[in-house]
Motif scaffolding. Structure first.
Motif, PDB file in Angstrom:
ATOM      1  N   GLU A   1       0.850  -1.182   0.000  1.00 48.40           N
ATOM      2  CA  GLU A   1       0.000   0.000   0.000  1.00 48.40           C
ATOM      3  C   GLU A   1       0.885   1.231   0.000  1.00 48.40           C
ATOM      4  N   SER A   2       0.361   2.336  -0.525  1.00 51.16           N
ATOM      5  CA  SER A   2       1.098   3.594  -0.512  1.00 51.16           C
ATOM      6  C   SER A   2       1.214   4.108   0.914  1.00 51.16           C
ATOM      7  N   LEU A   3       2.411   4.575   1.260  1.00 49.44           N
ATOM      8  CA  LEU A   3       2.626   5.116   2.593  1.00 49.44           C
ATOM      9  C   LEU A   3       3.377   6.442   2.500  1.00 49.44           C
ATOM     10  N   SER A   4       2.940   7.405   3.279  1.00 45.15           N
ATOM     11  CA  SER A   4       3.731   8.625   3.422  1.00 45.15           C
ATOM     12  C   SER A   4       4.922   8.319   4.315  1.00 45.15           C
ATOM     13  N   LEU A   5       5.878   9.227   4.346  1.00 45.89           N
ATOM     14  CA  LEU A   5       7.050   9.003   5.183  1.00 45.89           C
ATOM     15  C   LEU A   5       6.664   8.953   6.659  1.00 45.89           C
ATOM     16  N   SER A   6       5.749   9.816   7.078  1.00 45.84           N
ATOM     17  CA  SER A   6       5.322   9.802   8.481  1.00 45.84           C
ATOM     18  C   SER A   6       4.582   8.509   8.821  1.00 45.84           C
ATOM     19  N   GLU A   7       3.786   8.003   7.891  1.00 42.08           N
ATOM     20  CA  GLU A   7       3.097   6.732   8.121  1.00 42.08           C
ATOM     21  C   GLU A   7       4.089   5.577   8.205  1.00 42.08           C
ATOM     22  N   SER A   8       5.145   5.657   7.419  1.00 41.05           N
ATOM     23  CA  SER A   8       6.135   4.571   7.429  1.00 41.05           C
ATOM     24  C   SER A   8       6.930   4.548   8.728  1.00 41.05           C
ATOM     25  N   VAL A   9       7.134   5.713   9.359  1.00 38.44           N
ATOM     26  CA  VAL A   9       7.791   5.740  10.671  1.00 38.44           C
ATOM     27  C   VAL A   9       6.956   4.949  11.678  1.00 38.44           C
ATOM     28  N   SER A  10       5.658   5.142  11.640  1.00 39.95           N
ATOM     29  CA  SER A  10       4.766   4.410  12.550  1.00 39.95           C
ATOM     30  C   SER A  10       4.760   2.918  12.250  1.00 39.95           C
ATOM     31  N   ALA A  11       4.855   2.559  10.963  1.00 39.38           N
ATOM     32  CA  ALA A  11       4.779   1.152  10.574  1.00 39.38           C
ATOM     33  C   ALA A  11       6.089   0.395  10.812  1.00 39.38           C
ATOM     34  N   PHE A  12       7.187   1.112  10.876  1.00 39.32           N
ATOM     35  CA  PHE A  12       8.492   0.447  10.981  1.00 39.32           C
ATOM     36  C   PHE A  12       8.668  -0.209  12.346  1.00 39.32           C
ATOM     37  N   ASP A  13       9.143  -1.461  12.328  1.00 47.06           N
ATOM     38  CA  ASP A  13       9.360  -2.204  13.563  1.00 47.06           C
ATOM     39  C   ASP A  13      10.465  -3.222  13.314  1.00 47.06           C
ATOM     40  N   TRP A  14      11.587  -3.104  14.043  1.00 41.59           N
ATOM     41  CA  TRP A  14      12.691  -4.039  13.836  1.00 41.59           C
ATOM     42  C   TRP A  14      12.253  -5.488  14.079  1.00 41.59           C
ATOM     43  N   GLN A  15      11.298  -5.702  14.949  1.00 44.31           N
ATOM     44  CA  GLN A  15      10.846  -7.067  15.227  1.00 44.31           C
ATOM     45  C   GLN A  15      10.174  -7.704  14.019  1.00 44.31           C
ATOM     46  N   LYS A  16       9.679  -6.884  13.090  1.00 49.75           N
ATOM     47  CA  LYS A  16       8.999  -7.410  11.906  1.00 49.75           C
ATOM     48  C   LYS A  16       9.928  -7.549  10.692  1.00 49.75           C
ATOM     49  N   VAL A  17      11.083  -6.904  10.735  1.00 50.46           N
ATOM     50  CA  VAL A  17      11.989  -6.943   9.587  1.00 50.46           C
ATOM     51  C   VAL A  17      12.512  -8.364   9.395  1.00 50.46           C
ATOM     52  N   ARG A  18      12.454  -8.833   8.165  1.00 51.43           N
ATOM     53  CA  ARG A  18      12.881 -10.201   7.859  1.00 51.43           C
ATOM     54  C   ARG A  18      14.363 -10.403   8.190  1.00 51.43           C
TER      55      ARG A  18
END
Length: 316
Positions: free
Chosen positions: A285-302
């Motif tokens: 999905e399209s994400l703004s930069l501010s939305e991506s900060v909220s979505a980012f989580d090291w626990q989810k990174v492959r």
């Protein structure tokens, strides 16, 4: 805290570079920190000013504005270009020499690559130590044929660090790293020396980069110790974006370069695609930069490498 992105302007950035840039930015901002840009243009032959200009423009197009942004010099002042920082490297080099840790090396092959980040896929062999114990007579003969590079003596002991994403990493400095070049025969300083000096002097607390640089972290931490810098950054290594045959994306092959990406995707679509590829969101999905900060989580990174189409485009 302060994170950084430190690309080499040796060609147009590709998806893998932007992926590293974005995640380093998100990690810093998630923690309320700063994010700085540094241009690693040690290799004067391969690194071109026009690539630096294009690199800066590509980052700004994506919305990634660094906290050391300069209105005076087109986005980045000259102090953040490694080609202008030799005086700092000389001080560090001299310190290592005074400690008796540096010796002349007349071997040629590794010297050619010393200005570049030592990716695991480059196939660099551990140095044998051939030149460490040359006699004065042997050196005087070799001096007549070529100028030597300078190598750092590495102690024979175990080293370890805790990677923020991949956990505990351990190696034998002598057998896994070996004595490594800190200054090339042509006088240019090596990547390993320059990156440590710059990160230390620029107050970098966190380094986010591809997992193919895990092995070089041991050499950098060794330099932090020998140069008596207060503390090293926390390192977070990322799974690589790779072609379908497992090859690391490269500028040389023009894999998914920014020219193609800018023509075919908006910044928001590209940001969402990267967050999906790395595992932080469940669907594209399209994400703004501010939305991506909220979505980012090291626990989810492959943790496993991420295979994509490698020629000019990515799926979807």
């Amino acid at each position: 805290m302060r994170g950084r992105f430190a690309p080499s302007p040796s060609g147009r950035m590709h998806l893998g570079n932007i992926y590293s840039a974005l995640l380093s930015y998100l990690s810093a901002k998630k923690n309320g920190g700063e994010w700085i840009l540094r241009i690693e243009d040690l290799d004067r032959q391969r690194c071109k000013k026009e690539y630096s200009i294009q690199l800066i423009d590509d980052l700004l197009w994506l919305g990634l504005k660094w906290d050391n942004f300069s209105l005076v010099e087109g986005g980045l002042s000259s102090e953040f270009f490694q080609s202008n920082r030799d005086s700092f490297y000389i001080n560090a080099f001299d310190s290592l020499c005074r400690q008796g840790l540096v010796y002349d090396c007349f071997c040629k092959r590794a010297d050619l690559l010393a200005s570049s980040a030592p990716h695991a896929s480059d196939g660099r062999a551990v140095y044998s130590g051939k030149c460490r114990n040359l006699s004065e007579n042997e050196k005087s003969i070799l001096y007549k044929t070529r100028s030597p590079a300078k190598r750092l003596i590495v102690e024979d002991r175990t080293a370890s660090f805790s990677d923020g994403h991949f956990g505990l990493q351990t190696c034998s400095l002598a057998s896994d790293c070996g004595d490594f070049i800190i200054r090339r025969a042509d006088g240019n300083f090596s990547y390993q020396l320059a990156v440590v000096v710059d990160d230390a002097l620029m107050g970098v607390d966190e380094v986010v980069r591809g997992r193919d640089l895990i092995s070089s972290t041991f050499e950098q931490l060794y330099l932090y110790e020998k140069l008596d810098f207060d503390r090293a950054p926390t390192f977070y290594h990322l799974p690589l974006l790779v072609s379908e045959d497992g090859r690391r994306l490269s500028k040389r092959e023009k894999d998914c370069d920014m020219g193609f990406l800018r023509e075919n995707y908006s910044p928001e679509v590209l940001i969402g695609k990267i967050l999906f590829l790395c595992g932080c969101i469940e669907k594209e999905e399209s994400l703004s930069l501010s939305e991506s900060v909220s979505a980012f989580d090291w626990q989810k990174v492959r943790k496993e490498d991420i295979s994509i189409e490698s020629t000019s485009k990515i799926s979807g």
